[in-house]
Scaffold this motif. Sequence first.
Motif, PDB file in Angstrom:
ATOM      1  N   ASP A  69       0.826  -1.213   0.000  1.00  0.00           N
ATOM      2  CA  ASP A  69       0.000   0.000   0.000  1.00  0.00           C
ATOM      3  C   ASP A  69       0.858   1.260   0.000  1.00  0.00           C
ATOM      4  OD1 ASP A  69      -2.192  -1.659   0.022  1.00  0.00           O
ATOM      5  OD2 ASP A  69      -2.700  -1.306   2.138  1.00  0.00           O
ATOM      6  N   VAL A  70       1.953   1.233   0.759  1.00  0.00           N
ATOM      7  CA  VAL A  70       2.877   2.373   0.771  1.00  0.00           C
ATOM      8  C   VAL A  70       3.511   2.536  -0.606  1.00  0.00           C
ATOM      9  CG1 VAL A  70       5.048   3.269   1.725  1.00  0.00           C
ATOM     10  CG2 VAL A  70       3.336   2.269   3.246  1.00  0.00           C
ATOM     11  N   SER A  71       3.913   1.435  -1.214  1.00  0.00           N
ATOM     12  CA  SER A  71       4.522   1.478  -2.544  1.00  0.00           C
ATOM     13  C   SER A  71       3.549   2.032  -3.585  1.00  0.00           C
ATOM     14  CB  SER A  71       4.986   0.079  -2.942  1.00  0.00           C
ATOM     15  OG  SER A  71       5.521   0.089  -4.239  1.00  0.00           O
ATOM     16  N   ASP A  72       2.297   1.575  -3.514  1.00  0.00           N
ATOM     17  CA  ASP A  72       1.289   2.068  -4.460  1.00  0.00           C
ATOM     18  C   ASP A  72       1.060   3.572  -4.287  1.00  0.00           C
ATOM     19  OD1 ASP A  72       1.014  -0.503  -5.412  1.00  0.00           O
ATOM     20  OD2 ASP A  72      -0.894  -0.893  -4.389  1.00  0.00           O
ATOM     21  N   ALA A  73       0.969   4.022  -3.042  1.00  0.00           N
ATOM     22  CA  ALA A  73       0.767   5.449  -2.781  1.00  0.00           C
ATOM     23  C   ALA A  73       1.969   6.260  -3.252  1.00  0.00           C
ATOM     24  CB  ALA A  73       0.516   5.685  -1.283  1.00  0.00           C
ATOM     25  N   ALA A  74       3.169   5.717  -3.047  1.00  0.00           N
ATOM     26  CA  ALA A  74       4.380   6.401  -3.498  1.00  0.00           C
ATOM     27  C   ALA A  74       4.416   6.507  -5.017  1.00  0.00           C
ATOM     28  CB  ALA A  74       5.621   5.679  -2.990  1.00  0.00           C
ATOM     29  N   ALA A  75       4.005   5.448  -5.696  1.00  0.00           N
ATOM     30  CA  ALA A  75       3.990   5.453  -7.165  1.00  0.00           C
ATOM     31  C   ALA A  75       3.028   6.512  -7.691  1.00  0.00           C
ATOM     32  CB  ALA A  75       3.606   4.076  -7.698  1.00  0.00           C
ATOM     33  N   VAL A  76       1.874   6.638  -7.065  1.00  0.00           N
ATOM     34  CA  VAL A  76       0.903   7.652  -7.483  1.00  0.00           C
ATOM     35  C   VAL A  76       1.487   9.045  -7.272  1.00  0.00           C
ATOM     36  CG1 VAL A  76      -1.328   8.707  -6.908  1.00  0.00           C
ATOM     37  CG2 VAL A  76      -1.146   6.229  -7.134  1.00  0.00           C
ATOM     38  N   GLU A  77       2.072   9.271  -6.100  1.00  0.00           N
ATOM     39  CA  GLU A  77       2.645  10.591  -5.818  1.00  0.00           C
ATOM     40  C   GLU A  77       3.798  10.911  -6.761  1.00  0.00           C
ATOM     41  OE1 GLU A  77       4.324  13.210  -2.092  1.00  0.00           O
ATOM     42  OE2 GLU A  77       3.019  11.498  -1.703  1.00  0.00           O
ATOM     43  N   GLU A  78       4.642   9.924  -7.052  1.00  0.00           N
ATOM     44  CA  GLU A  78       5.748  10.144  -7.979  1.00  0.00           C
ATOM     45  C   GLU A  78       5.244  10.486  -9.376  1.00  0.00           C
ATOM     46  OE1 GLU A  78       9.250   7.294  -6.105  1.00  0.00           O
ATOM     47  OE2 GLU A  78       7.897   6.479  -7.613  1.00  0.00           O
ATOM     48  N   SER A  79       4.195   9.812  -9.807  1.00  0.00           N
ATOM     49  CA  SER A  79       3.675  10.096 -11.144  1.00  0.00           C
ATOM     50  C   SER A  79       3.086  11.497 -11.211  1.00  0.00           C
ATOM     51  CB  SER A  79       2.649   9.048 -11.571  1.00  0.00           C
ATOM     52  OG  SER A  79       1.472   9.159 -10.805  1.00  0.00           O
ATOM     53  N   LEU A  80       2.466  11.932 -10.123  1.00  0.00           N
ATOM     54  CA  LEU A  80       1.924  13.294 -10.100  1.00  0.00           C
ATOM     55  C   LEU A  80       3.041  14.331 -10.109  1.00  0.00           C
ATOM     56  CD1 LEU A  80      -0.978  12.884  -7.516  1.00  0.00           C
ATOM     57  CD2 LEU A  80      -1.173  13.120  -9.998  1.00  0.00           C
ATOM     58  N   LEU A  81       4.125  14.038  -9.403  1.00  0.00           N
ATOM     59  CA  LEU A  81       5.258  14.971  -9.364  1.00  0.00           C
ATOM     60  C   LEU A  81       5.994  15.012 -10.696  1.00  0.00           C
ATOM     61  CD1 LEU A  81       6.724  14.188  -5.831  1.00  0.00           C
ATOM     62  CD2 LEU A  81       5.460  16.223  -6.525  1.00  0.00           C
ATOM     63  N   ALA A  82       6.002  13.892 -11.412  1.00  0.00           N
ATOM     64  CA  ALA A  82       6.734  13.811 -12.678  1.00  0.00           C
ATOM     65  C   ALA A  82       5.921  14.311 -13.860  1.00  0.00           C
ATOM     66  CB  ALA A  82       7.166  12.368 -12.941  1.00  0.00           C
ATOM     67  N   ALA A  83       4.607  14.436 -13.691  1.00  0.00           N
ATOM     68  CA  ALA A  83       3.752  14.863 -14.803  1.00  0.00           C
ATOM     69  C   ALA A  83       4.118  16.288 -15.207  1.00  0.00           C
ATOM     70  CB  ALA A  83       2.286  14.789 -14.398  1.00  0.00           C
ATOM     71  N   PRO A  84       4.301  16.499 -16.505  1.00  0.00           N
ATOM     72  CA  PRO A  84       4.612  17.863 -16.946  1.00  0.00           C
ATOM     73  C   PRO A  84       3.416  18.773 -16.690  1.00  0.00           C
ATOM     74  CG  PRO A  84       4.226  16.431 -18.832  1.00  0.00           C
ATOM     75  CD  PRO A  84       4.190  15.567 -17.596  1.00  0.00           C
ATOM     76  N   SER A  85       3.693  19.926 -16.122  1.00  0.00           N
ATOM     77  CA  SER A  85       2.586  20.847 -15.875  1.00  0.00           C
ATOM     78  C   SER A  85       2.177  21.529 -17.169  1.00  0.00           C
ATOM     79  CB  SER A  85       2.957  21.876 -14.812  1.00  0.00           C
ATOM     80  OG  SER A  85       4.315  22.185 -14.822  1.00  0.00           O
TER      81      SER A  85
END
Length: 102
Positions: A69-85
């Motif tokens: 669950d921590v890994s899944d949440a981290a993956a979501v947060e990383e993808s949001l941070l990496a998404a080009p604005s």
Amino acid sequence: MLLFRRTLGEVLRAARIERGLTLREVSAEARVSLGYISEIERGQKEASSELLASLCAALDLPLSQVLRDVSDAAAVEESLLAAPSATPIGVKRTGDVVASAA
């Protein structure tokens, strides 16, 4: 910035609440002070592997599930941070500086 301890705390708190347990109940079962568990849930303290195992046992939750669950949440947060604005039309990005074509 992604903090493992904050994400871990959020997962543990959600599991505790989902099970309808109070901090006091988890504290008694895990034999860990209520204040320390509260600090872990708020991401203010790191949980050792032994402490994490005790908390998982008190929550009747496999350690592997917590880490997943921590890994899944981290993956979501990383993808949001990496998404080009999104850059508005007519605005050119140059590094951290935004220059307008107008």
